[in-house]
Design an enzyme around this catalytic site. Structure first.
Site, PDB file in Angstrom:
ATOM      1  CB  SER A 127      -0.890   0.009   1.247  1.00  0.00           C
ATOM      2  OG  SER A 127      -0.068   0.180   2.391  1.00  0.00           O
ATOM      3  CG  ASP A 137      -4.046  -2.604  -1.643  1.00  0.00           C
ATOM      4  OD1 ASP A 137      -4.966  -2.717  -2.466  1.00  0.00           O
ATOM      5  OD2 ASP A 137      -4.202  -2.769  -0.404  1.00  0.00           O
ATOM      6  CG  HIS A 138      -6.722   0.865  -2.216  1.00  0.00           C
ATOM      7  ND1 HIS A 138      -7.957   1.105  -2.778  1.00  0.00           N
ATOM      8  CD2 HIS A 138      -6.872  -0.241  -1.458  1.00  0.00           C
ATOM      9  CE1 HIS A 138      -8.822   0.196  -2.366  1.00  0.00           C
ATOM     10  NE2 HIS A 138      -8.189  -0.652  -1.570  1.00  0.00           N
ATOM     11  CG  HIS A 178     -10.917  -1.405   2.586  1.00  0.00           C
ATOM     12  ND1 HIS A 178     -11.288  -0.425   1.708  1.00  0.00           N
ATOM     13  CD2 HIS A 178     -10.295  -2.363   1.854  1.00  0.00           C
ATOM     14  CE1 HIS A 178     -10.893  -0.767   0.481  1.00  0.00           C
ATOM     15  NE2 HIS A 178     -10.293  -1.935   0.544  1.00  0.00           N
ATOM     16  N   GLY A 227     -11.605  -5.888   0.728  1.00  0.00           N
ATOM     17  CA  GLY A 227     -12.297  -5.954   2.013  1.00  0.00           C
ATOM     18  C   GLY A 227     -12.747  -7.349   2.389  1.00  0.00           C
ATOM     19  CB  SER A 283     -10.118  -9.380   6.658  1.00  0.00           C
ATOM     20  OG  SER A 283      -8.782  -9.207   6.269  1.00  0.00           O
ATOM     21  CG  ASP A 317      -3.913  -5.101   5.191  1.00  0.00           C
ATOM     22  OD1 ASP A 317      -3.001  -5.638   5.826  1.00  0.00           O
ATOM     23  OD2 ASP A 317      -4.039  -3.861   5.119  1.00  0.00           O
TER      24      ASP A 317
HETATM   25  P1  13P Z   1      -9.470  -6.118   4.591  1.00  0.00           P
HETATM   26  O1  13P Z   1      -9.438  -4.856   5.415  1.00  0.00           O
HETATM   27  O2  13P Z   1     -10.783  -6.808   4.674  1.00  0.00           O
HETATM   28  O3  13P Z   1      -8.343  -7.029   4.906  1.00  0.00           O
HETATM   29  O4  13P Z   1      -9.294  -5.684   3.054  1.00  0.00           O
HETATM   30  C1  13P Z   1      -8.021  -5.358   2.555  1.00  0.00           C
HETATM   31  C2  13P Z   1      -8.070  -4.805   1.193  1.00  0.00           C
HETATM   32  O5  13P Z   1      -9.065  -4.871   0.492  1.00  0.00           O
HETATM   33  C3  13P Z   1      -6.836  -4.185   0.673  1.00  0.00           C
HETATM   34  O6  13P Z   1      -7.027  -3.515  -0.517  1.00  0.00           O
END
Ligand code: 13P
Length: 316
Positions: free
Chosen positions: A48, A81-82, A179, A211, A213, A255
Site C-alpha cells: 500500500s 494496492d490502492h 475495509h 475488504g 478479511s 490485510d
Molecule cells: P481487509 O481490510 O478486509 O483485509 O481488506 C483489505 C483490502 O481490500 C486491501 O485492498
C-alpha cells in the site's frame, strides 16, 4: 519468481482465487512467503502507499528480492494496492512492480475512466498489469476512509463500458464488503448477484474482491482477553470465498486478518512474558503463526496446491 497478475489470473479464472496479502515489514514478508510455499500456492504480494512510507519503499523492494532468493519456488506478483496516479507511475517506472491498482473510484465515471486509461497506457508499455475500481467500498484502510453513506455498489451496466474504454486488466467491484475489522456493522451483506451480473456482461474478465478479511472471532476474543478492545469486530464469511472464485473473482484481498494475527501474537506474548524485552522471540512466533494463517487462507481460496501447475504453465 515475479510474474504479472494478468498471467496468474489466466490460470485461476473460474477455478480458484489468488490470495492478495499486504506486507509492511520483514517478519510479515518471511511469514507470507513461507505460508505460500508450504501450501504450494501462487500469490499476490500487495504494497500500500502507507507501507511504502512506513520505512522506505526501497526497504520493501530489498526484502522482497531477498525473500524471492530464500524461497526460489515462490511464484507471485508484486502489486501496488490502492494507488493514486503519481504512485502508480512511480511503481511502473521502478521496473520492480508487476502490477498496480489505480483507485480513482471516488471520481466521476468519466474521470475514473480517463485516469485509469492514462495509467493503463503507461503500464502496458512496459508489461505491467493494471487493476481499477468501479463502485466504492466503505470502511477505513490506512489513509482512505469512506463513510457508509458514500459507499456504493458497482453498477454492472457500467462495468463493461468501463473495462472497454479504460483498458484495465482486472476490476475491483464493490459488492458490499468494506475495509477494516468492523464490516457489516449495519445491514450490509455480500451481493453475489452483482458479481454474477458483471460476469455475464464481461465473461472471462478477472474480477477482484477487496475488504475480504474474515476477522476470525477466535482472534478477536484472544486479543480482547489479552488487553485489546475490538468489540463488535466482524468480517466476511470464509465459505463465500470459493463461490466468488467460481464467478470470476480471481483476487481476494486480505490485510486486516494479518494485522489481527500480529496483534494477538504480540499481546499474548508480552502478557505471558513480562520480563522479556527482546523482539526476536515474539517475532519468531509471529512468523510461524502468520505462515500458518496464510496457508489456511489459501486452502479456503482454492489456490493451495496450484503452484506446480502454474510453474509448469509458465514453463519454469
Ligand atoms: P481487509 O481490510 O478486509 O483485509 O481488506 C483489505 C483490502 O481490500 C486491501 O485492498
Amino acid at each position: 519468481m515475479i510474474v504479472t497478475t494478468k498471467e496468474l489470473f489466466k490460470y485461476a479464472y473460474d477455478n480458484y482465487a489468488l490470495g492478495a496479502y499486504n506486507i509492511n515489514n520483514a517478519e510479515q514478508t518471511m511469514g507470507l512467503f513461507k505460508g505460500n510455499v508450504d501450501s504450494k500456492a501462487p500469490f499476490i504480494l500487495q504494497i500500500s502507499r502507507g507501507a511504502r512510507k512506513y520505512t522506505d519503499k526501497r526497504m520493501l523492494e530489498g526484502m522482497i528480492r531477498a525473500a524471492d532468493g530464500i524461497f526460489p519456488e515462490a511464484v507471485f506478483a508484486v502489486h501496488l494496492d490502492h494507488g493514486d496516479e503519481e504512485t502508480c507511475y512511480d511503481c511502473i517506472d521502478s521496473g520492480f512492480y508487476s502490477s498496480v491498482m489505480i483507485d480513482a473510484s471516488h471520481e466521476s465515471f468519466e474521470e475514473n475512466i480517463a485516469i485509469t486509461k492514462r495509467v493503463v497506457d503507461r503500464a502496458h508499455a512496459v508489461g505491467v498489469s493494471v487493476e481499477a475500481e468501479l463502485g466504492q467500498l466503505g470502511g477505513v484502510e490506512e489513509d482512505i476512509s469512506v463513510d457508509e453513506d458514500k459507499a456504493h455498489l458497482t453498477d454492472p451496466d457500467q462495468a463493461a463500458e468501463f473495462i472497454e474504454r479504460s483498458g484495465c486488466d482486472s476490476l475491483a467491484c464493490a459488492i458490499g464488503t468494506s475495509h477494516g475489522a468492523f464490516k457489516f456493522s449495519g445491514s450490509q451483506s455480500l451481493h453475489f448477484e452483482i458479481i454474477e451480473a458483471i460476469q455475464q456482461r464481461v465473461p472471462g474478465f478477472p474480477l477482484v474482491m477487496h475488504g475480504s478479511s474474515s476477522v476470525p472471532q477466535e482472534e478477536v476474543e484472544r486479543i480482547n482477553a489479552a488487553g485489546g478492545d475490538l468489540k463488535g469486530a466482524r468480517g466476511v464469511d470464509v465459505s463465500q470465498y470459493l463461490p466468488a472464485a467460481k464467478m470470476g473473482v480471481c483476487k481476494i484481498n486480505i490485510d486486516t486478518d494479518g494485522r489481527l494475527v500480529w496483534t494477538r501474537v504480540h499481546r499474548e506474548y508480552l502478557r505471558d512474558h513480562p520480563g522479556v524485552f527482546d523482539f526476536r522471540p515474539v517475532g519468531k512466533v509471529f512468523m510461524a503463526e502468520y505462515a500458518k494463517f496464510i496457508a489456511s487462507r489459501n486452502e479456503l481460496l482454492g489456490s493451495a496446491g496450484q503452484l506446480d501447475a502454474v510453474r509448469a504453465a509458465l514453463g519454469k
